[in-house]
Design a protein around this motif. Structure first.
Motif, PDB file in Angstrom:
ATOM      1  N   MET A   1      -2.045  12.408 -10.860  1.00  9.45           N
ATOM      2  CA  MET A   1      -1.783  13.578  -9.948  1.00  9.45           C
ATOM      3  C   MET A   1      -0.509  13.456  -9.371  1.00  9.45           C
ATOM      4  O   MET A   1       0.116  14.409  -8.777  1.00  9.45           O
ATOM      5  N   PHE A   2       0.170  12.091  -9.215  1.00  9.38           N
ATOM      6  CA  PHE A   2       1.239  11.822  -8.443  1.00  9.38           C
ATOM      7  C   PHE A   2       2.694  11.857  -9.655  1.00  9.38           C
ATOM      8  O   PHE A   2       3.642  11.447  -8.844  1.00  9.38           O
ATOM      9  N   GLY A   3       2.231  12.097 -10.605  1.00 18.97           N
ATOM     10  CA  GLY A   3       3.462  12.245 -11.551  1.00 18.97           C
ATOM     11  C   GLY A   3       3.763  10.986 -12.082  1.00 18.97           C
ATOM     12  O   GLY A   3       3.095   9.852 -12.138  1.00 18.97           O
ATOM     13  N   SER A   4       4.659  10.867 -13.077  1.00 15.32           N
ATOM     14  CA  SER A   4       5.285   9.825 -13.676  1.00 15.32           C
ATOM     15  C   SER A   4       5.831   8.540 -12.852  1.00 15.32           C
ATOM     16  O   SER A   4       6.382   9.005 -11.757  1.00 15.32           O
ATOM     17  N   LYS A   5       5.604   7.502 -12.950  1.00 10.62           N
ATOM     18  CA  LYS A   5       6.390   6.185 -12.292  1.00 10.62           C
ATOM     19  C   LYS A   5       7.719   6.381 -12.376  1.00 10.62           C
ATOM     20  O   LYS A   5       8.223   5.760 -11.552  1.00 10.62           O
ATOM     21  N   THR A   6       8.466   7.034 -13.110  1.00 10.40           N
ATOM     22  CA  THR A   6       9.871   7.336 -13.233  1.00 10.40           C
ATOM     23  C   THR A   6      10.368   8.465 -12.409  1.00 10.40           C
ATOM     24  O   THR A   6      11.601   8.579 -12.695  1.00 10.40           O
ATOM     25  N   THR A   7       9.510   8.990 -11.775  1.00  9.32           N
ATOM     26  CA  THR A   7       9.899  10.054 -11.115  1.00  9.32           C
ATOM     27  C   THR A   7       9.677   9.812  -9.491  1.00  9.32           C
ATOM     28  O   THR A   7       8.565   9.333  -9.200  1.00  9.32           O
ATOM     29  N   MET A   8      10.425  10.045  -8.780  1.00 14.59           N
ATOM     30  CA  MET A   8      10.710   9.835  -7.302  1.00 14.59           C
ATOM     31  C   MET A   8       9.362  10.712  -6.759  1.00 14.59           C
ATOM     32  O   MET A   8       9.247  11.926  -6.880  1.00 14.59           O
ATOM     33  N   VAL A   9       8.471   9.910  -5.906  1.00 15.67           N
ATOM     34  CA  VAL A   9       7.408  10.637  -5.184  1.00 15.67           C
ATOM     35  C   VAL A   9       7.915  11.806  -4.185  1.00 15.67           C
ATOM     36  O   VAL A   9       9.006  11.509  -3.404  1.00 15.67           O
ATOM     37  N   ASP A  10       7.087  12.626  -3.923  1.00 14.65           N
ATOM     38  CA  ASP A  10       7.824  13.848  -2.983  1.00 14.65           C
ATOM     39  C   ASP A  10       7.361  12.870  -1.481  1.00 14.65           C
ATOM     40  O   ASP A  10       6.417  12.431  -1.362  1.00 14.65           O
ATOM     41  N   PRO A  11       8.370  13.128  -0.455  1.00 19.33           N
ATOM     42  CA  PRO A  11       7.962  12.451   0.616  1.00 19.33           C
ATOM     43  C   PRO A  11       6.657  12.801   1.229  1.00 19.33           C
ATOM     44  O   PRO A  11       5.671  11.995   1.919  1.00 19.33           O
ATOM     45  N   ALA A  12       6.161  14.137   1.058  1.00 21.91           N
ATOM     46  CA  ALA A  12       4.952  14.505   1.546  1.00 21.91           C
ATOM     47  C   ALA A  12       3.681  13.782   0.983  1.00 21.91           C
ATOM     48  O   ALA A  12       2.579  13.905   1.793  1.00 21.91           O
ATOM     49  N   ARG A  13       3.810  13.229  -0.207  1.00 25.96           N
ATOM     50  CA  ARG A  13       2.906  12.672  -1.166  1.00 25.96           C
ATOM     51  C   ARG A  13       2.896  11.204  -1.097  1.00 25.96           C
ATOM     52  O   ARG A  13       2.034  10.722  -1.593  1.00 25.96           O
ATOM     53  N   ALA A  14       3.856  10.777  -0.222  1.00 23.49           N
ATOM     54  CA  ALA A  14       3.994   9.142  -0.275  1.00 23.49           C
ATOM     55  C   ALA A  14       2.718   8.435   0.409  1.00 23.49           C
ATOM     56  O   ALA A  14       2.280   9.189   1.333  1.00 23.49           O
ATOM     57  N   LEU A  15       2.652   7.391   0.212  1.00 18.04           N
ATOM     58  CA  LEU A  15       1.318   6.808   0.769  1.00 18.04           C
ATOM     59  C   LEU A  15       1.795   6.506   2.235  1.00 18.04           C
ATOM     60  O   LEU A  15       2.899   6.198   2.590  1.00 18.04           O
ATOM     61  N   PRO A  16       0.793   6.585   3.239  1.00 14.47           N
ATOM     62  CA  PRO A  16       1.214   6.491   4.831  1.00 14.47           C
ATOM     63  C   PRO A  16       1.669   5.115   5.068  1.00 14.47           C
ATOM     64  O   PRO A  16       2.261   4.930   6.184  1.00 14.47           O
ATOM     65  N   GLY A  17       1.100   4.112   4.594  1.00 12.83           N
ATOM     66  CA  GLY A  17       1.600   2.603   4.897  1.00 12.83           C
ATOM     67  C   GLY A  17       0.857   2.175   6.023  1.00 12.83           C
ATOM     68  O   GLY A  17      -0.341   2.374   6.446  1.00 12.83           O
ATOM     69  N   ARG A  18       1.523   1.378   7.106  1.00 10.50           N
ATOM     70  CA  ARG A  18       1.046   0.709   8.224  1.00 10.50           C
ATOM     71  C   ARG A  18       2.068   0.505   9.098  1.00 10.50           C
ATOM     72  O   ARG A  18       3.105   0.490   8.900  1.00 10.50           O
ATOM     73  N   ASP A  19       1.657   0.421  10.465  1.00 14.76           N
ATOM     74  CA  ASP A  19       2.357  -0.114  11.345  1.00 14.76           C
ATOM     75  C   ASP A  19       2.703  -1.675  11.430  1.00 14.76           C
ATOM     76  O   ASP A  19       4.150  -1.924  12.091  1.00 14.76           O
ATOM     77  N   THR A  20       2.092  -2.398  10.800  1.00 14.02           N
ATOM     78  CA  THR A  20       2.068  -3.831  11.077  1.00 14.02           C
ATOM     79  C   THR A  20       3.022  -4.433   9.771  1.00 14.02           C
ATOM     80  O   THR A  20       2.801  -4.240   8.601  1.00 14.02           O
ATOM     81  N   PRO A  21       4.156  -5.102  10.398  1.00 17.55           N
ATOM     82  CA  PRO A  21       5.290  -5.558   9.239  1.00 17.55           C
ATOM     83  C   PRO A  21       4.315  -6.863   8.483  1.00 17.55           C
ATOM     84  O   PRO A  21       3.592  -7.416   8.993  1.00 17.55           O
ATOM     85  N   MET A  22       4.966  -7.102   7.309  1.00 16.54           N
ATOM     86  CA  MET A  22       4.194  -8.051   6.520  1.00 16.54           C
ATOM     87  C   MET A  22       4.929  -9.474   6.992  1.00 16.54           C
ATOM     88  O   MET A  22       6.085  -9.718   7.361  1.00 16.54           O
ATOM     89  N   PRO A  23       3.868 -10.381   7.191  1.00 17.36           N
ATOM     90  CA  PRO A  23       4.462 -11.726   7.879  1.00 17.36           C
ATOM     91  C   PRO A  23       5.164 -12.664   6.675  1.00 17.36           C
ATOM     92  O   PRO A  23       4.817 -12.457   5.661  1.00 17.36           O
ATOM     93  N   VAL A  24       6.152 -13.286   7.135  1.00 24.31           N
ATOM     94  CA  VAL A  24       6.994 -14.112   6.182  1.00 24.31           C
ATOM     95  C   VAL A  24       7.070 -15.395   6.570  1.00 24.31           C
ATOM     96  O   VAL A  24       6.974 -15.731   8.016  1.00 24.31           O
ATOM     97  N   PRO A  25       7.319 -16.267   5.838  1.00 15.42           N
ATOM     98  CA  PRO A  25       7.632 -17.765   6.137  1.00 15.42           C
ATOM     99  C   PRO A  25       8.686 -17.843   7.252  1.00 15.42           C
ATOM    100  O   PRO A  25       9.759 -16.964   7.181  1.00 15.42           O
TER     101      PRO A  25
END
Length: 227
Positions: A1-25
């Motif tokens: 439903m989100f189209g080809s992986k070679t087509t940019m996703v519409d901003p309105a359909r992008a995954l919501p993500g999260r507020d917490t940054p990824m911890p790094v070394p």
């Protein structure tokens, strides 16, 4: 439903993500320097995407302190999802590309010289792929910090295109855009090929040389300083 992986996703359909940054070394496994800010004053940041970030990051850390590279890291940028996971980026539903961050001392290596490594280290004519790696996450990009970096990115691109054309390559497809946000990738991706020396590296250049001396002779001082 989100189209080809070679087509940019519409901003309105992008995954919501999260507020917490990824911890790094805290430290780079090769250079021993900090991965995350704050960085020492007078250094600048280059954020570029050139396919799978494992091999791309190694190109820059191999330059080392003697060439002016303070530290490198990998992450995600150019899309819409805050603090995405690798699996989310691979889904094509974040809009992000795999990015290498190089923190450098402009007194020892110019931004144009950093871009020379970028242009010569991959094939910037392939659109939404790099070699056998296919998808929006593998697209070539320069995500600039400020007008001086934008000018250098455009000038080096315009100087490199005739060289590529003579070598039989098509138009450069590299995205040149301001950095909106950089999200660090997971711990295991940082300096991956140092931790896994026989790991996969899909990066390969064209063999063409980018004439940065021509492209940057009238260029203003590069980059954005970081404190």
């Amino acid at each position: 439903m989100f189209g080809s992986k070679t087509t940019m996703v519409d901003p309105a359909r992008a995954l919501p993500g999260r507020d917490t940054p990824m911890p790094v070394p805290a430290r780079h496994t090769v250079l021993g320097t900090p991965l995350a800010p704050p960085y020492p004053g007078g250094h600048e940041i280059a954020d570029v995407a050139m396919g799978c970030f494992w091999g791309a990051e190694r190109m820059f850390w191999r330059l080392g302190a003697e060439r002016g590279i303070l530290t490198t890291a990998v992450g995600y940028a150019g899309g819409y999802t805050p603090n995405p996971t690798y699996e989310e980026v691979c889904s094509g539903r974040t809009g992000h590309t795999e990015v290498v961050r190089a923190v450098f001392d402009p007194a020892r290596i110019s931004y144009a010289e950093v871009l020379k490594v970028f242009w010569e280290g991959h094939d910037p004519t392939q659109g939404m792929r790099q070699g056998n790696d296919v998808g929006t996450q593998y697209r070539s990009a320069i995500l600039y910090h400020g007008d001086a970096q934008r000018a250098a990115a455009e000038a080096t691109r315009d100087a490199f295109q005739p060289v590529l054309t003579r070598a039989g390559y098509g138009p450069i497809t590299t995205e040149i855009a301001p950095l909106r946000a950089f999200y660090f990738a997971e711990d295991y991706h940082q300096q991956y090929l140092d931790k896994n020396p026989n790991g996969y590296c899909g990066i390969g250049g064209t063999g063409a040389s980018c004439p940065i001396g021509v492209a940057t002779s009238d260029e203003p001082p590069s980059g954005s300083s970081v404190e």
